[in-house]
Write an enzyme that holds these catalytic residues in place. Structure first.
Site, PDB file in Angstrom:
ATOM      1  CG  HIS A  55     -51.929 -29.113   2.285  1.00 13.52           C
ATOM      2  ND1 HIS A  55     -50.721 -29.639   2.585  1.00 13.52           N
ATOM      3  CD2 HIS A  55     -52.189 -28.173   3.229  1.00 13.52           C
ATOM      4  CE1 HIS A  55     -50.430 -29.563   3.742  1.00 13.52           C
ATOM      5  NE2 HIS A  55     -51.241 -28.594   4.365  1.00 13.52           N
ATOM      6  CG  ASN A  89     -55.065 -27.745  10.627  1.00 12.63           C
ATOM      7  OD1 ASN A  89     -55.618 -27.666   9.552  1.00 12.63           O
ATOM      8  ND2 ASN A  89     -54.089 -27.245  11.000  1.00 12.63           N
ATOM      9  CE  LYS A 137     -52.218 -32.907   6.852  1.00 16.90           C
ATOM     10  NZ  LYS A 137     -52.026 -31.289   6.901  1.00 16.90           N
ATOM     11  CG  HIS A 170     -47.656 -32.493   9.318  1.00 17.46           C
ATOM     12  ND1 HIS A 170     -47.577 -31.134   9.065  1.00 17.46           N
ATOM     13  CD2 HIS A 170     -46.406 -32.445   9.950  1.00 17.46           C
ATOM     14  CE1 HIS A 170     -46.732 -30.272   9.403  1.00 17.46           C
ATOM     15  NE2 HIS A 170     -45.942 -31.224  10.142  1.00 17.46           N
ATOM     16  CG  ASP A 281     -49.216 -26.256   4.301  1.00 15.21           C
ATOM     17  OD1 ASP A 281     -50.241 -26.035   4.873  1.00 15.21           O
ATOM     18  OD2 ASP A 281     -48.277 -26.368   4.808  1.00 15.21           O
TER      19      ASP A 281
HETATM   20 ZN   LIG Z   1     -50.999 -27.586   5.999  1.00 14.76          ZN
END
Ligand SMILES: [Zn+2]
Length: 413
Positions: A55, A89, A137, A170, A281
């Site tokens: 991630h 993203n 995702k 998420h 992340d």
């Molecule tokens: Zn993330």
């Protein structure tokens, strides 16, 4: 054909042992003692499997003022991570095979670490998701550059499951977020504006989905059953940072940093082996993006400090080495279906050599991200001294080599 015998003190089958490991063309062929007839290379310190981080957000293409694949992946190598999986993203979201193909073409040849790429699910794009995607995702709640899919019905679940790759969620419930939304001026208010209950609602919905490989990303509390088949992901910042530390915009992240008792309970769960994977992340922003709390962008960097912070906890005897290796190395590789994360026959020779007696402090000015500003600045850490990726030395005496040798994971079969 390239053959080398590495000798050293290896983490093998759950313990440290003096061993010799024969590596041929990047893979481990034999593990034992007295392997003769090949050049021998002695490795320093304790030899662990190198890490996989499932991630990261390297912002490339589109927002390369924040990070790019070179700086992000170099940062990974310095932190003992030889494989990263990059989230979709981007400024132009990766939600179809054309954007995916363009991103792959752009990144190939520039990454220091082996890498995979995710595609974003928009609720109806299953027909145009690339079959080469490493993962999918789903944003159930809004975050940076995301298309929100608040609900996954049976049809969507079937479509997602058919790709047979991990589907990472998420998990923050969008309706719940909307109901609590307020302008937050600090980490405590931000925590109240995206409360744990929103995460629990979405995470439980994910848990019940009929998708074989489902990942609940960045959990801030152990609210799911340990018996569940869902992959439970946690980040160092949700284990070590809480909302009363006065971190300001650097501590703004989704889901938010929780209060101290919640974070302590989360860490306790991690230490006892509740979590499947530890991910960074890694989500860099520019300094301007992080100026005023209310308007600051959410995200914390971490690909370089993920393992070093935890090795410091191992040194302090807070964390068991076994839990660290499973969550940072073996399990993430297994979740993504790559032959890494274990020192054993058939696996890629990805090692990191660490000296647990060389404790340092995180110095953000010496990290390799384009925007390395981190709330972990000053924290104790043990950085790897040598890193080997598929039998190639990519970090030697704390210095990375200047060649980006990373490959797309699908090319590694
Ligand atoms: Zn993330």
């Amino acid at each position: 054909m390239q053959e080398t015998v590495y000798s050293g003190i290896f983490y093998y089958l759950g313990e440290f042992r003096e061993l010799e490991v024969l590596v041929r063309d990047g893979r481990i062929e034999r593990v034992g003692m007295d392997i003769r007839g090949f050049p021998v290379k002695r490795l320093p310190g304790a030899v662990l499997p190198a890490g996989t981080d499932i991630h990261v957000h390297f912002r490339d293409p589109g927002e390369t003022e924040k990070e790019d694949f070179e700086t992000g992946s170099l940062s990974a190598i310095y932190g003992g991570t030889t494989t990263v999986f990059d989230m979709p993203n981007n400024a132009v979201p990766v939600d179809n095979y054309e954007v995916f193909r363009e991103k792959l073409a752009r990144v190939r040849g520039r990454s220091y670490a082996d890498f995979g790429l995710y595609t974003m699910f928009t609720g109806s794009n299953e027909e145009v998701i690339s079959r080469e995607t490493s993962g999918i995702k789903v944003f159930m709640g809004g975050s940076t550059n995301s298309v929100v899919v608040p609900e996954i019905d049976e049809r969507k679940a079937r479509a997602l499951d058919s790709f047979n790759v991990p589907v990472a969620f998420h998990a923050e419930d969008q309706g719940c977020l909307a109901a609590h939304q307020v302008e937050a001026r600090d980490t405590r208010e931000y925590n109240r504006s995206r409360p744990l209950e929103c995460e629990v609602a979405a995470g439980k919905a994910v848990d019940s989905l009929k998708i074989r490989k489902r990942v609940v990303a960045h959990m801030t509390y152990p609210y799911l059953s340990a018996e569940s088949s869902v992959v439970r992901e946690v980040t160092p910042h949700h284990l070590l940072l809480h909302d009363s530390m006065g971190l300001g915009p650097l501590g703004k992240v989704n889901p938010p940093l929780r209060d101290k008792p919640t974070v302590e309970a989360n860490l306790e769960a991690y230490l006892r082996g509740y979590y499947t994977v530890l991910s960074s992340d890694h989500a860099p922003h520019t300094q301007e993006d992080k100026e005023e709390f209310e308007y600051a962008r959410a995200g914390i960097v971490g690909v370089e400090t993920r393992i070093p912070l935890m090795l410091a906890l191992v040194k302090k005897k807070v964390l068991d080495m076994k839990v660290l290796i499973e969550t940072a190395c073996s399990n993430p590789a297994e979740v993504m279906g790559i032959r890494k994360g274990r020192i054993d026959v058939g696996y890629y020779a990805d090692f990191m050599c660490v000296d647990l007696n060389s404790m340092r402090r995180v110095n953000e000015e010496r990290l390799h991200s384009k925007n390395p500003w981190t709330p972990f600045n000053g924290f104790d850490a043990v950085f790897p001294e040598t890193v080997i990726m598929r039998g190639q030395t990519v970090l030697d005496r704390y210095e990375a080599i200047e060649e980006p040798l990373g490959e797309f994971v699908r090319d590694l079969k």
